[in-house]
Design a protein around this motif. Structure first.
Motif, PDB file in Angstrom:
ATOM      1  N   ALA A 444      15.917  63.664 -29.701  1.00 24.84           N
ATOM      2  CA  ALA A 444      17.283  63.621 -29.161  1.00 24.84           C
ATOM      3  C   ALA A 444      17.987  64.965 -29.370  1.00 24.84           C
ATOM      4  O   ALA A 444      18.678  65.462 -28.478  1.00 24.84           O
ATOM      5  CB  ALA A 444      18.072  62.492 -29.818  1.00 24.84           C
ATOM      6  N   SER A 448      18.030  66.680 -25.795  1.00 26.81           N
ATOM      7  CA  SER A 448      19.314  66.311 -25.186  1.00 26.81           C
ATOM      8  C   SER A 448      20.512  66.869 -25.946  1.00 26.81           C
ATOM      9  O   SER A 448      21.643  66.510 -25.644  1.00 26.81           O
ATOM     10  CB  SER A 448      19.452  64.788 -25.111  1.00 26.81           C
ATOM     11  OG  SER A 448      18.222  64.168 -24.906  1.00 26.81           O
ATOM     12  N   ASP A 450      21.589  66.005 -28.613  1.00 27.30           N
ATOM     13  CA  ASP A 450      22.309  64.847 -29.135  1.00 27.30           C
ATOM     14  C   ASP A 450      21.960  64.694 -30.617  1.00 27.30           C
ATOM     15  O   ASP A 450      20.833  64.338 -30.976  1.00 27.30           O
ATOM     16  CB  ASP A 450      21.867  63.610 -28.331  1.00 27.30           C
ATOM     17  CG  ASP A 450      22.399  62.317 -28.932  1.00 27.30           C
ATOM     18  OD1 ASP A 450      23.267  62.382 -29.833  1.00 27.30           O
ATOM     19  OD2 ASP A 450      21.930  61.238 -28.505  1.00 27.30           O
TER      20      ASP A 450
END
Ligand code: AMP
Ligand code: MG
Length: 491
Positions: A444, A448, A450
């Motif tokens: 993640a 991304s 994230d």
């Protein structure tokens, strides 16, 4: 020359560079093109007496990538040697720069080092760079070790460099800021010994004792006294790794510290289904650094440290060897005791009895036969969760349970009384950085941008011994697809 940054609370007072020059090369990090903060360890910064709030995010990113330098920092890379998978090599920080020794408000002296900060005189073929995934991995696992109560180097920050680094594919470059009690390794002493002159070795011994064991300065034989101290710290460290199911994966002598802190989170991993032979590193084909082999490898590495120290142990080589040999046998005793005491905590055994080792070993054998999850099994024994079904169904389980109950002086089948239970729950984590969770968090973060899963994991790992219902998703063993999980030496 890098820009200078003032403020931030850095108090550099570097002594290492007073050692003979064979131990380091001065040199600055390569400036990152567009440094950007990914994560900063605010609580560690505070512990170190740093006042990062005085610095803008851009200034922090510049600082923790090596583009700017804090006042008083005079960066250098350390020279060392090491046995890597048994073969001796002369090495050095090929992609790291120590910014200096920083003095903390509570009177400690720590190295602040950048990892992935560019080429150094020791880089050989390497590019001196590091990528975001492995640097965040070190951040997660080292900080998890803190919560788990295992001595470790710390992670202060990860910064993206804004540059793509070529691996099998181009990957985002990153720099990790590592904080350590020191970066002295068994391999630092091996380098000193390989020079074949007494002076550098003596200077290194004095520096190491001043830094880690000042009480030993007046010992009858400081070299042996330091060896004892290192060996005891390593016995405690290996026992604590095994308590939580940690496989270091690359216990080369250059990755074994004098301080007793875990260092170098490259191919490390946590065991799930128990097997003493469990290995995760893709390059450890012989199982040299397998879970159950870690005590033996520690002893092998400590033998290399003793060899390096021989000229300072006794002027007579034969006598020096004899003394070193005797020490190594002692280590076996220390390691055995540390391991058995650790298992006594995990099993809540009162006092010490002769056959505790056999009791613990029998359980591990049953777990191995049943492929039982290591973390879950011990947590279940403390009464926190149900026993893994794989174990419950085996023929040996009932008999072992009876032995355990008898050893603890309980009626068969009774749960441990509250004190024993508390002791067991302090030794047996409810949450560990399970491999699949670490991979998910990294995926993640890297793909991304994230950081949510990473933050949640780190948050849970701050108090990993507490049973909290909201942590249930983090406690489950990995899906079957993780059965053949492999790690790679972190580049
Ligand atoms: P490590 O496994 O990270 O401890 O690395 C082993 C040795 O290789 C150390 O001396 C590192 O400094 C060096 N090294 C690892 N990766 C690189 C790289 N990308 N560039 C240069 N040197 C490296
Ligand atoms: Mg290393």
């Amino acid at each position: 020359m890098a820009d200078l940054i003032t403020g931030g609370g850095f108090r550099f007072d570097t002594r290492y560079t007073e050692l003979p020059s064979v131990f380091y090369r001065l040199g600055e990090p390569e400036p990152a093109p567009r440094p950007e903060l990914t994560i900063v360890n605010v609580s560690l910064a505070r512990e170190l007496g740093l006042r990062l709030e005085e610095l803008s995010p851009d200034a922090q990113a510049a600082l923790f990538s090596g583009r700017s330098l804090a006042e008083g920092s005079k960066p250098f890379s350390q020279a060392y040697a090491g046995h890597q998978f048994g073969g001796f090599t002369v090495l050095g920080d090929g992609r790291a720069h120590v910014l200096g020794e920083h003095l903390t408000p509570d009177g400690r002296r720590v190295d602040i080092q950048l990892k992935g900060s560019g080429r150094t005189p020791f880089s050989r073929g390497g590019d001196g760079k590091a990528t975001l995934g492995p640097m965040l991995r070190e951040y997660i696992i080292s900080e998890a070790m803190v919560g788990l109560g295992v001595p470790t180097t710390r992670s202060l920050a990860v910064v993206r460099t804004g540059e793509r680094v070529m691996r099998e594919e181009p990957l985002p470059g990153a720099v990790l800021t590592r904080v350590a009690s020191s970066h002295l390794r068994v391999g630092t002493f091996q380098l000193a010994a390989a020079l074949g002159e007494p002076e550098p070795l003596r200077a290194l011994l004095t520096y190491a004792i001043e830094r880690h064991d000042p009480d030993l300065a007046d010992a009858a034989c400081p070299a042996l006294a330091l060896w004892d101290a290192v060996a005891k710290r390593q016995a405690a460290l290996i026992a604590s790794w095994m308590r939580i199911g940690f496989v270091h994966g690359v216990m080369n002598t250059d990755n074994m510290t004098i301080s007793g802190e875990t260092i170098d989170y490259g191919p490390c991993a946590f065991i799930d289904r128990y097997a003493a032979s469990r290995v995760f590193s893709s390059i450890d084909r012989g199982g040299r650094y397998a879970f159950g082999n870690q005590p033996r490898i520690a002893q092998w590495n400590l033998a290399r440290l003793a060899e390096a120290l021989l000229p300072l142990i006794d002027a007579d080589e034969g006598r020096a060897v004899e003394k070193a040999q005797e020490r190594l046998e002692r280590f076996q005793g220390w390691m055995g005791e540390a391991w058995t005491d650790m298992m006594r905590d995990k099993l809540g055994l009162p006092g010490r009895q002769e056959d505790d080792l056999a009791l613990a070993t029998s359980l591990l054998e049953l777990m191995e036969e049943a492929s039982a999850d290591y973390t879950d099994t011990f947590r279940a024994l403390s009464g926190a969760t149900p026993l893994p079904s794989a174990l419950e169904g085996t023929s040996g389980w009932a008999a072992w349970r009876e032995r355990w109950d008898a050893r603890c002086g309980r009626a068969p089948g009774d749960v441990p009384p509250p004190e024993a239970r508390d002791r067991m729950r302090r030794a047996n984590p409810a949450v560990i950085p399970r491999n699949h969770l670490v991979e998910e968090a990294l995926e993640a973060a890297v793909s991304s941008n994230d950081l949510g899963p990473l933050d949640r994991l780190l948050d849970a790992l701050r108090s990993p011994y507490e049973e909290r219902p909201e942590l249930a998703p983090l406690q489950a063993p990995p899906p079957d697809s993780f059965a053949s999980y492999r790690t790679f030496c972190g580049t």
